[in-house]
Write an enzyme that holds these catalytic residues in place. Structure first.
Site, PDB file in Angstrom:
ATOM      1  N   ASP A   1      -2.642  -4.011 -57.581  1.00  0.00           N
ATOM      2  CA  ASP A   1      -3.671  -3.035 -57.960  1.00  0.00           C
ATOM      3  C   ASP A   1      -3.639  -2.911 -59.473  1.00  0.00           C
ATOM      4  OD1 ASP A   1      -5.246  -0.819 -58.449  1.00  0.00           O
ATOM      5  OD2 ASP A   1      -3.903   0.600 -57.455  1.00  0.00           O
TER       6      ASP A   1
ATOM      7  N   GLU B   1      -5.873  -1.713 -62.658  1.00  0.00           N
ATOM      8  CA  GLU B   1      -7.068  -0.946 -63.001  1.00  0.00           C
ATOM      9  C   GLU B   1      -6.748  -0.026 -64.176  1.00  0.00           C
ATOM     10  OE1 GLU B   1      -8.007   2.241 -60.148  1.00  0.00           O
ATOM     11  OE2 GLU B   1      -6.429   1.408 -58.853  1.00  0.00           O
TER      12      GLU B   1
ATOM     13  N   ASP C   1      -7.262   2.662 -46.930  1.00  0.00           N
ATOM     14  CA  ASP C   1      -6.027   2.575 -47.696  1.00  0.00           C
ATOM     15  C   ASP C   1      -5.506   3.971 -47.958  1.00  0.00           C
ATOM     16  OD1 ASP C   1      -6.805   3.385 -50.678  1.00  0.00           O
ATOM     17  OD2 ASP C   1      -8.375   2.024 -49.986  1.00  0.00           O
TER      18      ASP C   1
END
Length: 276
Positions: free
Chosen positions: A166, A168, A76
């Protein structure tokens, strides 16, 4: 150039109004933790930025890369990597890639996304896009729309993976969980995922760490049935997974020399995921 590639290139020309909005939103302050992990831009968070050993331009000497056990090896990237030599990484055995498209409702990877997203596609990679969530900036549905409108869409071409949420650690202050309670965080995630499915017909992948998921959602299992898990853990095993997921679909296992991942299945199964 494919119609998909051409459309993406056109999507990444900022209008004056959008540029002004981006500049206005760019006054957020990075935490010391984010700075210590190599996040130097105020919109520069990337998948795994806060995972121990993670650095924007490669792993630290303490990283311990492992031999990938899954059948398909991938990677990624974000704006930190700039233009990527996709032919080189293809030669290293990588076959899929996720590319950062957006963050919040204030940042698009407009400089490098076309080369990263279309370049990987043209090399033969199965690729997809990810969105770095900032729940303190705006609602989940609004961020899903921003993501889809700016590179996070999906097409049934067999080489485009579903988009990634994503979610986090917060690199901008205001608490690990972006100032939200566990219940509010679950609602935020649900709003994003629901809107993404409504816009694309696909269930988004969820990227997270078990620690963050436990802390900020109460380790909910409510999303595990429909949404593939992309787990981050820089170690020799993926460790304990968040509640409800009996297996991971993707595993980010190191940031050395850049973020490397494995897909938990064969290349045929990866293609099936892309096709939906």
């Amino acid at each position: 150039m494919t119609a998909v590639a051409a459309g993406l290139l056109l999507a990444f020309s900022l209008s004056p109004t959008q540029s002004a909005v981006a500049a206005e939103k760019d006054d957020r302050q990075l935490t010391q933790k984010a700075k210590s992990h190599g996040v130097t831009l105020k919109h520069g968070a990337y998948v795994g930025w806060s995972t121990p050993g993670s650095h924007a331009k490669g792993g630290s000497p303490s990283d311990t890369p492992i031999t990938a056990q899954a059948t398909v090896s991938g990677m990624d990237v974000s704006g930190h990597q700039g233009n990527v030599d996709w032919a080189y990484w293809w030669g290293q055995g990588k076959r899929f890639a996720y590319i950062k498209a957006t963050e919040g409702t204030y940042y698009r990877n407009s400089t490098y996304f076309p080369q990263q997203y279309n370049g990987s596609y043209n090399q033969g990679f199965i690729r997809g896009a990810y969105h770095f969530a900032n729940p303190s900036d705006s609602g989940g549905a609004a961020q899903a729309d921003y993501f889809v409108n700016n590179g996070g869409g999906w097409s049934a071409d067999g080489k485009t993976l579903p988009g990634v949420l994503d979610i986090e650690y917060n690199p901008y202050g205001g608490g690990t969980c972006y100032g939200l309670s566990q219940a509010s965080m679950r609602s935020w995630i649900s709003a994003f995922l629901s809107r993404y499915r409504a816009r694309t017909g696909r269930d988004a992948v969820i990227y997270t760490t078990t620690d963050w998921w436990t802390t900020c959602t109460g380790n909910t299992s409510q999303f595990s049935a429909a949404h593939p898990l992309w787990i981050a853990r820089y170690a020799s095993t993926p460790g304990t997974l968040p509640a409800g997921w009996n297996y991971y679909t993707f595993w980010q296992y190191t940031s050395s020399p850049l973020d490397q991942n494995t897909f938990n299945g064969s290349l045929e199964r990866l293609r099936a995921l892309a096709l939906g």
